[in-house]
Motif scaffolding. Structure first.
Motif, PDB file in Angstrom:
ATOM      1  N   ASN A  39      33.571  31.857  30.614  1.00 32.86           N
ATOM      2  CA  ASN A  39      34.394  30.783  31.176  1.00 32.86           C
ATOM      3  C   ASN A  39      33.951  29.362  30.874  1.00 32.86           C
ATOM      4  O   ASN A  39      34.711  28.436  31.105  1.00 32.86           O
ATOM      5  N   GLY A  70      25.387  35.105  33.221  1.00 36.60           N
ATOM      6  CA  GLY A  70      25.945  35.043  34.571  1.00 36.60           C
ATOM      7  C   GLY A  70      24.897  34.431  35.476  1.00 36.60           C
ATOM      8  O   GLY A  70      24.062  33.642  35.015  1.00 36.60           O
ATOM      9  N   ASN A  71      24.900  34.773  36.766  1.00 40.02           N
ATOM     10  CA  ASN A  71      23.794  34.328  37.629  1.00 40.02           C
ATOM     11  C   ASN A  71      22.483  34.881  37.091  1.00 40.02           C
ATOM     12  O   ASN A  71      21.477  34.192  37.031  1.00 40.02           O
ATOM     13  N   GLY A  72      22.516  36.181  36.747  1.00 41.96           N
ATOM     14  CA  GLY A  72      21.436  36.772  35.964  1.00 41.96           C
ATOM     15  C   GLY A  72      21.842  36.599  34.510  1.00 41.96           C
ATOM     16  O   GLY A  72      23.032  36.677  34.194  1.00 41.96           O
ATOM     17  N   GLY A 131      30.076  35.598  33.678  1.00 44.25           N
ATOM     18  CA  GLY A 131      30.708  34.416  34.295  1.00 44.25           C
ATOM     19  C   GLY A 131      30.621  33.140  33.479  1.00 44.25           C
ATOM     20  O   GLY A 131      31.642  32.487  33.221  1.00 44.25           O
ATOM     21  N   ILE A 132      29.430  32.756  33.055  1.00 41.10           N
ATOM     22  CA  ILE A 132      29.273  31.516  32.283  1.00 41.10           C
ATOM     23  C   ILE A 132      29.743  31.732  30.840  1.00 41.10           C
ATOM     24  O   ILE A 132      30.491  30.925  30.282  1.00 41.10           O
ATOM     25  N   ASP A 154      24.838  27.203  40.637  1.00 38.70           N
ATOM     26  CA  ASP A 154      26.150  27.535  40.080  1.00 38.70           C
ATOM     27  C   ASP A 154      26.492  26.568  38.951  1.00 38.70           C
ATOM     28  O   ASP A 154      26.551  25.354  39.156  1.00 38.70           O
ATOM     29  N   MET A 155      26.734  27.121  37.780  1.00 35.85           N
ATOM     30  CA  MET A 155      26.989  26.294  36.600  1.00 35.85           C
ATOM     31  C   MET A 155      28.226  25.413  36.784  1.00 35.85           C
ATOM     32  O   MET A 155      28.280  24.286  36.277  1.00 35.85           O
ATOM     33  N   ARG A 156      29.220  25.910  37.530  1.00 36.33           N
ATOM     34  CA  ARG A 156      30.419  25.090  37.762  1.00 36.33           C
ATOM     35  C   ARG A 156      30.080  23.817  38.523  1.00 36.33           C
ATOM     36  O   ARG A 156      30.563  22.733  38.207  1.00 36.33           O
TER      37      ARG A 156
END
Ligand code: ADP
Length: 375
Positions: free
Chosen positions: A315, A193-195, A311-312, A266-268
């Motif tokens: 998704n 995720g962000n972390g 998150g990453i 942000d990876m997106r």
């Protein structure tokens, strides 16, 4: 916010966030389908603190629950130190002990404790349960917890703790339900995720993990550097004259995907960019994850399963592909079509490693712990 059925099983009633405390606070609550139930914005209101915002949330929650009674509040507490190996009821003595751990997690622990104190002020008789991000890693072998520094410092608590424990515990629990054979094996969970961190789990227990003394260690993250040659930090301070606060800001807030790309954390946003720097940041993220996974495979003495989460991990098919390609030497074979569709199992039948996507749910883990501690 969870409600309990007659067998004490928790059902999500509402979830949400309070963000930007001390700047322009925002409070949002959604039901289980994601429909917004409450949205409040306080533009440039620096005086609303944890206590005031939690009172807003608490009053709304009581109202939302109608004739149902609030029986307890579970808290995510980042650091349980060497003492707290499991969730526990918070009393004055426990709160005092958790205060003493603030120096180990100065960016997170004080905020966690502010939430507990705020509830104490609103509802002093309501049971509160602390659930620790470190607890899942508590029982690793001593060798996995040591730095190669003088032992007196280890005794003082300068050791590898590991974090994201509530997420890993939830995944280990979920694996037991959906794939008992894999749950009994050697599994790496990639919480991206962000972390971001990885955890090597054998028979449902943490064996080794990439985060250490702080949540700065290990993988490259949204804005955090991850593991870095400690000599670089000495160089920042001695040759570049940076203060401790400047180094902290650089490594926690200006590094990682943001620092390498110069575009976004942000990876997106990076995936959508054509910039060479965005590609370099994405490639480094995947390379570091695969490299650390190789280290955990040594700790686990092999690998049966890999789980992507957060998150990453949940998704971003492209990141999953890059990491899996770098692990092809293990006999891992990705089913690219299943990966793009985001299916539950994304490895090919002939793969030596089963690769799964599992949605993490730290809040549910906290609810389950809270119910158990209440007895
Ligand atoms: P946190 O550690 O703050 O809980 P998250 O688990 O929400 O972080 O992960 C945030 C990261 O996940 C960001 O890099 C974001 O780009 C990525 N992400 C979240 N949702 C999606 C999505 N639907 N598609 C692609 N990437 C996503």
């Amino acid at each position: 916010m969870f409600t309990l059925d007659e067998t004490n099983r928790p059902t999500l009633s509402a979830g949400g966030q309070i963000e930007q405390i001390g700047l322009s606070p925002k409070l949002v609550a959604r039901d289980a389908d994601g429909t917004v139930l409450l949205r409040r914005d306080w533009e440039n209101n620096t005086s609303l603190d944890h206590a005031a915002l939690l009172k807003e949330l608490f009053d709304w929650g009581v109202d939302h629950l109608g004739d149902r009674e609030v029986i307890a509040i579970g808290h995510r507490v980042v650091h349980g130190g060497t003492r707290f190996a499991a969730p526990c009821l918070i009393d004055a003595e426990v709160l005092h002990a958790l205060d003493d751990l603030c120096s180990l997690a100065p960016l997170h622990q004080p905020h966690n404790l502010a939430g507990i104190r705020a509830v104490n002020a609103i509802a002093p008789d309501l049971p509160q349960i602390a659930c620790f991000d470190t607890a899942f890693h508590h029982d690793r072998a001593a060798v996995a917890t040591r730095f190669a520094i003088p032992r007196a410092l280890h005794e003082q608590g300068i050791r590898r703790y590991g974090f994201h424990g509530l997420s890993y515990e939830y995944i280990a629990r979920r694996l037991r339900e959906i794939d008992p054979a894999m749950a009994e094996g050697r599994v790496i969970v990639a919480h991206l995720g962000n972390g971001a961190s990885l955890c090597g789990i054998r028979e449902g227990r943490s064996v080794d993990t990439t985060m250490g003394f702080t949540a700065l260690d290990g993988l490259m993250m949204g804005t955090r550097s991850g593991a870095i040659d400690p000599g670089v930090i000495l160089h920042f301070q001695t040759a570049l004259g940076m203060s401790a606060a400047e180094v902290e800001d650089l490594l926690y807030k200006r590094s990682g995907l943001l620092g390498v790309s110069g575009i976004s954390s942000d990876m997106r946003a990076l995936a959508a960019s054509n910039a060479v720097e965005a590609e370099e940041a994405i490639e480094l993220f995947a390379w570091r994850a695969a490299r650390e996974a190789g280290g955990l495979m040594s700790s686990l003495e092999g690998l049966d399963g890999l789980v992507f989460t957060a998150g990453i991990g949940e998704n971003n098919a492209g990141i999953r592909t890059r990491i899996c390609q770098r692990l092809a030497w293990t006999g891992l074979v990705l089913d690219e079509a299943a990966n793009i569709r985001g299916e539950a199992i994304i490895s090919a039948p002939e793969s030596a490693v089963t690769v799964r996507i599992i949605r993490t749910d730290e809040e549910r883990m906290i609810a389950l712990h809270t119910i158990r501690v209440l007895g």
